[in-house]
Scaffold this active site. Structure first.
Site, PDB file in Angstrom:
ATOM      1  CE  LYS A   1      -3.659   1.854   2.660  1.00  0.00           C
ATOM      2  NZ  LYS A   1      -4.666   2.399   3.949  1.00  0.00           N
TER       3      LYS A   1
ATOM      4  CB  SER B   1      -7.225   4.552   3.114  1.00  0.00           C
ATOM      5  OG  SER B   1      -6.559   3.640   3.884  1.00  0.00           O
TER       6      SER B   1
ATOM      7  CB  SER C   1      -8.396   1.305   6.031  1.00  0.00           C
ATOM      8  OG  SER C   1      -8.998   2.397   6.377  1.00  0.00           O
TER       9      SER C   1
END
Length: 481
Positions: free
Chosen positions: A86, A161, A185
């Site tokens: 990520k 996210s 997330s």
């Protein structure tokens, strides 16, 4: 791209590791297959912000030489396996943008702990996955990367996210990914995209936030298409860290041990349809309830529906996160790393400025204690708790359509954070929680089931998830993309 390459790209990390050891596949073949699929599909889903093709191919050649020179069984399980990271997590020498135009050319010289440990066991970085700016979003859309799309329906959100990670996994753009989760997330994108995402126990994987060492809610964690792959990543990345005051001291645990024999038999299962909070979409409720009823029937009636009393999740969310996020933004502003226009985008700043120190103390100490104790009471009499991951399936892209204000005609309390209503609380309790696929709506959208257990019981969560996966498998389902 060939159908054979697609099949290789969709292999799990567990399958890839086995293929390396019986010499039916090489690291070069796997990396080429994944990169070819990224070339073909990423322009459609927009899951990757940076693709490290050249270094990944170099890593594959090096891994191939290592397998030829050594006993394959002596190499770590993830050696030569592709992984995405990520873009909130630093990767030394590789662009890390935090999803912000202010950092579009930023190249760190250090690695985030989760990637450092994966790199240390020979995993190969294939790229950085998209995230909303600074991770401050419940869907993955940003000025820098644009809209990340859900492979099951390109008009819908992949969640946030860690939406880039989840979208990439569902689309076959790599077998494992890293994500981070402060209130959902990892788990929300996993639910929306029909993959597996684990928020480990607080401290299980060091977070090592150099600016906020004592922020103990957010964790990094593994995402994949199977439970065994998530367990393999957790095995490689857990353990103490001198810079993380919450890091658990246990190390050397093999979280894959016994997963192939995992069973729900004898497990005391608590079930909540909504954590005492509605509304829940009719199709979400149907899919999850159907799975829970099958689990109960197939395991001798061991499921018990429970009530749980939690603080109001909307009030709690804003009261807890506004000061923390505002502090990060103000720090960046003072450091000259973001401008006033970027600052103005975040409504948390005026919320934080209106809050008193007493308000924050009440939230941090009183409300968070109430959350912890509410789950603790459940785990006194039950081994695991199961409930829906999200209150509804993936919604249409809010950047185009706005956030949904209702579910099946019933108004939601706060459209912006509705998709985290069922994931937020367990994160603040510090307990491990995983989202696994529960099934699909009548429209073909994935629905997630959440499973949690007491603090430190990550192995139990994984075994319960693996047992559900074995009894009601999902990995054979793929989006038509």
């Amino acid at each position: 791209m060939s159908a054979m390459h697609d099949e290789v790209a969709y292999l799990s990390a567990t399958e890839i590791a086995a293929a390396y050891r019986d010499r039916t596949l090489s690291p070069v073949e796997v990396i080429d297959a994944v990169l070819d699929r990224i070339d073909a599909v990423n322009p459609v889903v927009n899951a990757y912000l940076t693709v490290t093709a050249a270094s990944a191919r170099e890593g594959a050649l090096a891994a191939e030489r290592a397998f030829a020179a050594a006993d394959p069984g002596a190499l770590p399980p993830l050696f030569g396996v592709p992984v995405s990271v990520k873009d909130l997590e630093e990767t030394a020498g590789v662009r890390t943008t935090y999803g912000s135009v202010s950092f579009r050319d930023h190249v760190p010289d250090t690695d985030a702990p989760i990637w450092a440990r994966l790199k240390g066991v020979g995993a190969i970085l294939i790229g950085k996955t998209a995230t909303p700016e600074f991770g401050n979003g419940v869907t993955t859309e940003s000025e820098l990367s644009g809209i990340t799309r859900n492979p099951w329906d390109l008009d819908r959100s992949a969640g946030g996210s860690s939406g880039g990670a989840a979208s990439a996994l569902a689309a076959g753009l790599g077998p494992i990914a890293t994500g981070s989760d402060g209130g959902g997330s990892i788990r929300v994108p996993a639910s929306y995209c029909g993959v597996v995402g684990l928020k480990p126990s607080a401290g299980r994987i060091p977070f090592n936030d150099q600016r906020q060492a004592w922020e103990a809610v957010t964790t990094t964690g593994p995402m994949a298409r199977t439970v065994s792959d998530v367990a393999m990543v957790l095995s490689a990345t857990h353990g103490p860290d001198p810079w993380d005051p919450y890091a658990l001291l246990e190390s050397g645990i093999d979280f894959t041990e016994g997963l192939d024999r995992a069973t729900l038999s004898g497990l005391r299962i608590a079930y909540s349809p909504d954590l005492g909070r509605g509304p829940i979409a009719t199709e979400t409720a149907r899919v999850v309830r159907n799975l829970i009823d099958r689990i109960d029937r197939d395991n001798g009636g061991t499921v018990k529906e429970v009530d749980i009393q939690l603080p109001d999740p909307v009030d709690y969310f804003w009261s807890y996160w506004s000061p923390i996020i505002a502090l990060e933004i103000v720090d960046d502003l003072l450091d000259g790393r973001i401008d006033d226009a970027a600052r103005a985008k975040y409504e948390v700043i005026p919320r934080a400025e209106r809050a008193s120190s007493l308000d924050y103390a009440k939230t941090f100490l009183t409300a968070r204690t109430q959350i912890h104790h509410a789950f603790a009471r459940i785990f006194l009499d039950h081994d695991v708790l199961m409930w829906p991951t999200t209150s509804a399936p993936a919604y249409l892209h809010p950047g185009v359509h706005g956030y949904p204000t209702e579910i099946d005609g019933r108004p939601v309390a706060d459209p912006l954070i509705e998709n985290q209503i069922l994931t937020e609380a367990i994160a603040h309790a510090g307990y491990p929680a995983i989202s696994i696929p529960a099934g699909f709506t009548a429209d073909g959208l994935p629905v997630g089931l959440q499973i949690a257990a007491g603090h430190g019981k990550d192995a139990l969560v994984l075994k319960a998830a693996a047992a559900v996966e074995a009894a009601y498998p999902w990995a054979q389902h793929r989006p038509m993309i």
